[in-house]
Motif scaffolding. Sequence first.
Motif, PDB file in Angstrom:
ATOM      1  N   ALA A  86       0.847  -1.189   0.000  1.00 52.04           N
ATOM      2  CA  ALA A  86       0.000   0.000   0.000  1.00 52.04           C
ATOM      3  C   ALA A  86       0.888   1.247   0.000  1.00 52.04           C
ATOM      4  N   GLY A  87       0.448   2.261  -0.748  1.00 56.84           N
ATOM      5  CA  GLY A  87       1.183   3.520  -0.775  1.00 56.84           C
ATOM      6  C   GLY A  87       2.312   3.571  -1.785  1.00 56.84           C
ATOM      7  N   SER A 180      15.075  15.235 -36.177  1.00 57.61           N
ATOM      8  CA  SER A 180      15.715  14.906 -34.893  1.00 57.61           C
ATOM      9  C   SER A 180      14.801  14.149 -33.934  1.00 57.61           C
ATOM     10  N   GLY A 181      13.615  13.710 -34.394  1.00 55.91           N
ATOM     11  CA  GLY A 181      12.638  13.103 -33.502  1.00 55.91           C
ATOM     12  C   GLY A 181      13.092  11.812 -32.852  1.00 55.91           C
ATOM     13  N   GLY A 182      12.369  11.420 -31.806  1.00 59.65           N
ATOM     14  CA  GLY A 182      12.629  10.145 -31.160  1.00 59.65           C
ATOM     15  C   GLY A 182      12.660  10.224 -29.644  1.00 59.65           C
ATOM     16  N   ILE A 183      12.662   9.058 -29.010  1.00 61.73           N
ATOM     17  CA  ILE A 183      12.931   8.957 -27.572  1.00 61.73           C
ATOM     18  C   ILE A 183      14.451   8.956 -27.456  1.00 61.73           C
ATOM     19  N   TRP A 184      15.004  10.156 -27.370  1.00 65.50           N
ATOM     20  CA  TRP A 184      16.448  10.320 -27.576  1.00 65.50           C
ATOM     21  C   TRP A 184      17.248  10.313 -26.278  1.00 65.50           C
ATOM     22  N   SER A 185      16.558  10.356 -25.136  1.00 65.44           N
ATOM     23  CA  SER A 185      17.252  10.416 -23.851  1.00 65.44           C
ATOM     24  C   SER A 185      16.686   9.323 -22.940  1.00 65.44           C
ATOM     25  N   PRO A 186      17.373   8.992 -21.851  1.00 66.20           N
ATOM     26  CA  PRO A 186      16.978   7.815 -21.065  1.00 66.20           C
ATOM     27  C   PRO A 186      15.540   7.799 -20.576  1.00 66.20           C
ATOM     28  N   VAL A 187      15.018   6.578 -20.405  1.00 65.90           N
ATOM     29  CA  VAL A 187      13.695   6.328 -19.823  1.00 65.90           C
ATOM     30  C   VAL A 187      13.902   5.457 -18.593  1.00 65.90           C
ATOM     31  N   ARG A 188      13.261   5.827 -17.478  1.00 64.02           N
ATOM     32  CA  ARG A 188      13.415   5.080 -16.225  1.00 64.02           C
ATOM     33  C   ARG A 188      12.053   4.797 -15.608  1.00 64.02           C
ATOM     34  N   LEU A 189      11.991   3.720 -14.865  1.00 66.12           N
ATOM     35  CA  LEU A 189      10.847   3.412 -14.013  1.00 66.12           C
ATOM     36  C   LEU A 189      11.282   3.617 -12.572  1.00 66.12           C
ATOM     37  N   ARG A 190      10.528   4.436 -11.832  1.00 71.91           N
ATOM     38  CA  ARG A 190      10.876   4.751 -10.448  1.00 71.91           C
ATOM     39  C   ARG A 190       9.747   4.304  -9.526  1.00 71.91           C
ATOM     40  N   LEU A 191      10.120   3.743  -8.378  1.00 66.78           N
ATOM     41  CA  LEU A 191       9.161   3.362  -7.349  1.00 66.78           C
ATOM     42  C   LEU A 191       9.487   4.118  -6.067  1.00 66.78           C
ATOM     43  N   SER A 192       8.455   4.657  -5.439  1.00 69.50           N
ATOM     44  CA  SER A 192       8.625   5.365  -4.170  1.00 69.50           C
ATOM     45  C   SER A 192       7.397   5.071  -3.313  1.00 69.50           C
ATOM     46  N   ARG A 193       7.338   5.657  -2.131  1.00 73.49           N
ATOM     47  CA  ARG A 193       6.233   5.373  -1.203  1.00 73.49           C
ATOM     48  C   ARG A 193       5.579   6.671  -0.744  1.00 73.49           C
ATOM     49  N   ASP A 194       4.298   6.812  -1.044  1.00 71.74           N
ATOM     50  CA  ASP A 194       3.455   7.929  -0.585  1.00 71.74           C
ATOM     51  C   ASP A 194       3.772   9.271  -1.235  1.00 71.74           C
TER      52      ASP A 194
END
Length: 731
Positions: A86-87, A180-194
């Motif tokens: 939860a959270g 110049s199009g595109g996902i050109w810089s990093p992509v991250r998944l972040r997890l945190s609480r509340d």
Amino acid sequence: MRYALSLSLLFCAPLFAAPLAPPESWSLAGEWRAHDANDPDFVGWRGSDRAWRSLRVPANWYSAGWDHQGALWYRTEFSLPQRRDAGRLATLEFDGVDYFADVWLNGQKLARHEGYFQRFAVDITSALTRYNRLAVRVDSPFEDPQKNWPLRKNLMKGILNQHDSRPGGAWSPQGQDANSGGIWSPVRLRLSRDVAIDNVILRPDWSQGLTQPRLRVEFVYRAPAAKAATLDLTARPDNFSGKNYRLSQAVTLQPTGGETQRIVVTLPMPNAQLWWPKGYGKPNLYQVQVRLRDDRGTLDQRSSRTGLRQVVEQPQNKGWLLNGQRLFIRGTNYIGSPWLSTMNKARYGRDFDLVEAMNANAIRVHGHVANRALYQAADERGLLIWQDVPLQWGYNDTPAFADNAVRQTQEMVEQFGNSPAVVVWGGQNEPPFNSPWMGKRFPDWNKDLNRNLMQRVADTLAKDTSRIVHPFSAVEEHYWAGWYFGTLANLLEPAKTATITEFGAQALPRLATLRTFIPQSELWPATTQPGDPKWTRWKYHNFQPIQTFQNAKISRGENINTFIANTQRYQARLVAIAAESYRRQRFQPVTALFQFMFVEIWPSVNWGVVDYLRHPKPGYTALKRAYQPLLPSIEPKSLDWKVGQPGQINLWAINDLPVAHPGSQLRWRIAQGDRVLAQGEQALDIAADSGKKVVELPVTPSRQGALRVSVTITKAQRVLARNQMEFDVAP
């Protein structure tokens, strides 16, 4: 591609299992799947992607091998363990998508974002499952030349959308090639609480003086519900040994309802080490961590790096003060690449090694916001930055576009303003209202076009009081004598502005470099007429035949080798004459000058003194001499030398550094071949941060040929600086 995210590798604990699990983050870089999205009926967030092609993320799609205009669908998959606490909040974080991004997760559209350079966060908590399909529709539109391109552009992309140094040049029908199009810089998944911290904004506070700095820390967060927490704030030395600074205090997080909230605290840092540019001290940096916690552990945390430095622009052209020390800016315009994903910290470092070896102390990040690695590299070495907003020439003049530009400008300031190297925010480059030459090219130009846009952007920049703000880069500050107008002699005239943000000329690269993009059959066009179709490929690669042959009157000579040598000699001569002329006018009125430009950003013939393969041209060596911090400067009173007619050479001693050189000697020799026309020496005391004329020398050439002037500054038999120039003597 499917990602199986095993957090046991990171934390030795299953996802969502332990109540004390700390915040977690990992990359989604890799091979994604992609499909053309220009068909509006094609829905890319559902169905199979077996027929899709593989495309690297992060990368501009052009640099990854897909020459595409418009929109692409991107898709990837990742899996998570099933349990959740939860959270727990899940955030998808994009560091840069060019230009529009529509984000779907598991069939739910969660966000739309506009802007190529910004980091943006997407809350995916409600849509996250054990097995996840992420789809992003990226659109970098081709702007309609019949409606809005190039005078009334709709995309805030600066030089990435229109510029002289892009593929196709600034004004041709091909000027938007190599998108110049595109996902050109990093992509991250972040997890945190509340709570999730999306950004940390750091600014120095000098209200207590340089020895008692304070750090203003503002963090941007999202929280679904109110939450009592403790804020732990720490500033630790990053690249030196020194004292840590800490602060802890109770805070109350407000529910944000999907938007963001901000909390501001001030961290006293008495006797902290200051950040200095190279030549004046060390570029001391602090790593600042913001941590939110409760009695069960960390809720979320975020770190950012900064340096403490004070920048003041003195009135009446008295110069810029950095930490109380006056600086004279010897700069160059810089674009690393039109495809920003191809640049990294090592490549920026390679370029900055060359910039520093050329004796420049600043770069103007011209007409764009760069890869974040640029600012990291500049911070670490003490290289000063003039940072432009990505507004180049003309844009949609509606209030709605101005609103959009204000938002994106504010995001630039907040996301890149922690860099101490950035000492200037620069506004729009050559806005239409300041560019009457546009009236000859565009029937719908008017004298007030983009005036409101410029002012609103400048006002937004001015909210950051920790650096100099230059509202816009005016045509009056672009000293293009000898290339677009006038002659080299005009470069000797008094400057009319304190900042000179462009000057220079084109030069061909070495033959081996030229052959990489001009085929053998087109290396020697039949005539010097700009309309000759054999110049078409050259012009696509940015070469300007009108300016080369008609304005600068550069001779091609007998073959391609002489043509290369003649253009390189002309560029070297121009940048040396200009740089020395404006350095002799230090603070009367010139405070900063930026040569245009440092490096050719793709296989091209342009104003770079370094070619795209990073081979310096003779103009680089000439600028290296002219930019010496301690310079024996050579001032010809005229460039019109004739046999038997008297002329004059003045010699100056210019010292930009805060170190004096008493008891020095200025020595000179002026000759034609082996015949000496003048030589001598004079004792002088060179003050710190100074420039003065030392001697006036009458000179009468005795014959045709080069007139060579050589001068040195010595002290105790040691050469401190040397300089030389050659002048052509006519019959």
